[in-house]
Design a protein around this motif. Sequence first.
Motif, PDB file in Angstrom:
ATOM      1  N   GLU A 159      54.267  39.254  29.631  1.00 48.94           N
ATOM      2  CA  GLU A 159      53.382  38.104  29.814  1.00 48.94           C
ATOM      3  C   GLU A 159      52.128  38.504  30.583  1.00 48.94           C
ATOM      4  O   GLU A 159      51.020  38.095  30.237  1.00 48.94           O
ATOM      5  CB  GLU A 159      54.111  36.983  30.559  1.00 48.94           C
TER       6      GLU A 159
ATOM      7  N   LYS B 288      48.312  38.318  29.227  1.00 45.17           N
ATOM      8  CA  LYS B 288      47.264  37.564  29.903  1.00 45.17           C
ATOM      9  C   LYS B 288      46.067  38.456  30.257  1.00 45.17           C
ATOM     10  O   LYS B 288      44.923  38.036  30.147  1.00 45.17           O
ATOM     11  CB  LYS B 288      47.820  36.879  31.146  1.00 45.17           C
TER      12      LYS B 288
ATOM     13  N   GLU C  65      44.123  38.996  27.059  1.00 44.81           N
ATOM     14  CA  GLU C  65      43.363  37.790  26.729  1.00 44.81           C
ATOM     15  C   GLU C  65      42.130  37.675  27.613  1.00 44.81           C
ATOM     16  O   GLU C  65      41.047  37.323  27.145  1.00 44.81           O
ATOM     17  CB  GLU C  65      44.235  36.546  26.906  1.00 44.81           C
TER      18      GLU C  65
END
Length: 90
Positions: A9, A13, A16
């Motif tokens: 995760e 992130k 992104e």
Amino acid sequence: MFNAKILDELSSKVNEALASGPAKDVEKNVRALLAQGFSKLDLVTREDFEVQSQLLARTQEKLAALEARVTELEARSTAGAPPSPAGELG
């Protein structure tokens, strides 16, 4: 210690954030500025340059052949051949 899911995760992130962050905007802006700058310059594509280079090479070959022919014709005319009447070629 760390859960693999948490690392995935976090990695997602970070990716992104980098993809939508200022670094991506800077890259887009630099590309746009470069494109704008190049469009103002009088540049040609590599393909057009290659075509013109080949055309120039052929033209230079033809010029050399014509110069040799003129030299030969001048040598013949000065070697004692009577001059041709005015207005008559060959």
